[in-house]
Design an enzyme around this catalytic site. Sequence first.
Site, PDB file in Angstrom:
ATOM      1  N   GLY A  76       0.859  -1.182   0.000  1.00 53.28           N
ATOM      2  CA  GLY A  76       0.000   0.000   0.000  1.00 53.28           C
ATOM      3  C   GLY A  76       0.885   1.217   0.000  1.00 53.28           C
ATOM      4  CB  CYS A  77       0.333   4.743  -0.827  1.00 56.28           C
ATOM      5  SG  CYS A  77       1.258   6.253  -1.042  1.00 56.28           S
ATOM      6  CG  MET A  78      -0.230   6.323   3.199  1.00 57.61           C
ATOM      7  SD  MET A  78      -1.496   7.409   3.847  1.00 57.61           S
ATOM      8  CE  MET A  78      -2.970   6.641   3.274  1.00 57.61           C
ATOM      9  CB  SER A  79       0.095   0.648   6.149  1.00 58.75           C
ATOM     10  OG  SER A  79      -1.146   0.552   5.501  1.00 58.75           O
ATOM     11  NE  ARG A 128      -2.703   5.813  -5.017  1.00 59.60           N
ATOM     12  CZ  ARG A 128      -1.916   6.752  -5.495  1.00 59.60           C
ATOM     13  NH1 ARG A 128      -0.708   6.911  -5.013  1.00 59.60           N
ATOM     14  NH2 ARG A 128      -2.344   7.544  -6.440  1.00 59.60           N
TER      15      ARG A 128
END
Lengths: 156, 413
Positions: A53-56, A125
């Site tokens: 994912g973009c953040m996690s 995302r």
Amino acid sequence: MNKIKFPPTLNELLIEFADLPDWDERYELLIDLGKQLPPIPDEFETDENLVRGCMSNVWLVAEFTDAPARRINVKADSDSLIIKGLIVVLMAIFNGRTPEEIVTTDETKVFGQLGLDRHLSPQRRNGLFAMVKRIKQLAMERIAGALGPKTPDPAS
Amino acid sequence: MSHSISSISAAVRQDFPILHQSIHGKHPLVYLDNAASTQRPTAVLEAMDNCYRRDYSNVHRGIHELSERSTAQYEAARQTLADFVGARDAAEIIFTSGTTAALNLVAHAWSAAVLQPGDEILLTMLEHHSNIVPWQQAAARHGARVVFAPIGHHGSFDLVEWQKCFTPRTRLVSFAAVSNVLGYRLPIEPMVSYAKERGVTVVLDAAQAVPHEPIHFENLGVDFAAFSGHKLLGPTGIGVLYGRRQWLERIPPFLGGGSMISGVTTSGFTPGELPAKFEAGTPPIVEAIGLAAAVRYLSDIGLDQIAEHEKSLARRARERLTQIRGIAFLHREREVASGIVSFHVPGVSAQDIAVLLDCKGIAVRAGHHCTMPLHDFLGVPASVRASFYLYNTAEEVDYFGDRLQETIERLSA
């Protein structure tokens, strides 16, 4: 908030989430569920199991029991407690299902009923959409494998 | 917090219609994602609306009245931007779609004119992906090498380490004027002098500097500089490449098409004069006019005053956040140089923090902020960034601090 039994069934989740009109409270419940999700063993945290994912990040392992039962068992982990809570929801939806049941499951509808639908879009995302895609893909491969002649798994 | 500082945001907030709304139906919006993109004042919205309603046509082409008006406004915008960033003449201002497009332009065209196999391009570890990837692409095309100057493990910039990365093959250096994550200003002046003494071309990624401090590219001595409109109260889809005239004349055009030629035959083309040479196709006309309005708005308030305001908010935020258990700042030095405050909480997901703050109406950014090499270097998977601008208030900082403390306690329990 009442402690919900772990792991919860889909029905139990539907009842719990029905009383939560607020995002804040829904996240509270997801975090509570996420904290109870046991971590997956380190050896599963491989690039192959990584759903980026973009953040996690999310690590997802899905296995089917042998024929004739062919029931899926999803295990997953994330560095985000909210994503871990969403994993618990995914497990309630899919675990113990056959490939045929998985491909016909309308998870968008279920997430809508839970009030979590804004998480399930390719634009978010957060890895949830990618997790669902991977589970469905595995189910389809399993169906294709059962129908056709025994061939090696194309993913391997 | 001094009285004069508080009064800036009080005076300007009414100019920004978008700020006056509730999030999730109950929390006032607290917009702290300004390093990603800022909001627009009515002056910008009206300038664009007026152009579309009264004056709009394609530029440089028609001889009719509307084309004359649009062309005059578009070229006046270029002059406004040239004055704002200290370009010697307006032809040194190339309108692009943003910083990314500007850096791609210079990486492509400069490299085509200059770069040889074995040459080196020196970047720093803290660069934004848009100041990394175009150089990696250019290096791959020309057989050159991209070198990353390390920074200190506490996140600080080390001028001597950077200087040590120079070799006889270093042809160009490109670096951020202000880090979009660490929030400090790089020592631009000594860096430019050091590079110039060695005949090395200097590119400045000024995306986080131009909106927040008075800048003068000609006096700084940089060869090229890039920045975006949407980070300084302007529209999306517009940015600027500043280039010294000698360079812009020497390097080839990037995009080909209409407007950028003086002549085309079946056997080839002759590039047009500056700045048309680098503005193929219909340019972002109304966006340029909106950007000029944004620049006038900022100039009327004064960038010095805005910078002081942002820094005072960032200082206040750091003081408050220091009291929260578990918070580690990405840049550990106490000195605050901009309105950017980035941190992480080991064991707590940055995404979770941002999601829960959003539930309280607070907009911050979580992730790697397009600086994966920096995050890898610091050993931080993802961070949270709050970034302040002229319309943010001390009360918002306090609200953010209190909600953040609750959020972290909730996620750590």
